[in-house]
Design a protein around this motif. Sequence first.
Motif: not given
Length: 234
Positions: A152-181
């Motif tokens: 995607l970064a190369f598809t859109l880059g000609g217009r100055g548009i950027t595409a990136n991923v933010v990759s979290p590790g363990y984050v509290e105060d979310t619904e991700f783990f439910g009752d599994r934590m």
Amino acid sequence: MTTAVRTAVVTGGGTGIGKAIAAELVARGLEVVITGRRAEVLASAAEEVGARAVAFDAADPRAVEAALAELPSTVDVLVNNAGGAVDGEDLRDRWLANYEANVVTAVLVTTALEPRFADQARVVTIGSIAGRRGGGAYGAAKAAVEAWTAELAFTLGGRGITANVVSPGYVEDTEFFGDRMTAQRRETLVSQTANGRPGTPADVAAAVAFLTSPEAGHITGQVIAVNGGAALGR
């Protein structure tokens, strides 16, 4: 001369990381639309953070198409946050469901909004530490997010548009783990960090906010880890 207000769309914006991202972007002066499947949860979050809510299922192409009438005509920032780990006993269904929830949602919304992207727009998709450390069907889906973003970064880059991923590790105060934590699992995850603490939605939101800023125009096709050192990028 007045400067036009930048607009942002944050999918999965009703709780946790998505809600924190929306709040941070609002605080930085953007007009923000949050999306999600649960209309009541979404409406409550929108009122709290000062955003506008548009409820639809990002994994359903027809629902995405129908929602376009309520989404901004010009989009400066898109944050693909919708997703999560999907459980299930059937192996095939579990793998397909995780791919749909984490990859298909991002692809459908991004493709639908691409004609509306302003020049110099920013696309950020939320990945996961699991994309490079395992994690079964969920980790594989997040790895696919990284591959798609690289293209995607190369598809859109000609217009100055950027595409990136933010990759979290363990984050509290979310619904991700439910009752599994459990207390033991939490201790294990925190012990893997260099700074000895879990992540917070605000930590992830701060990284996203920088990548969506005008100053981040030369950062594209990258995976930015927010994990307290639990996995080192070298």
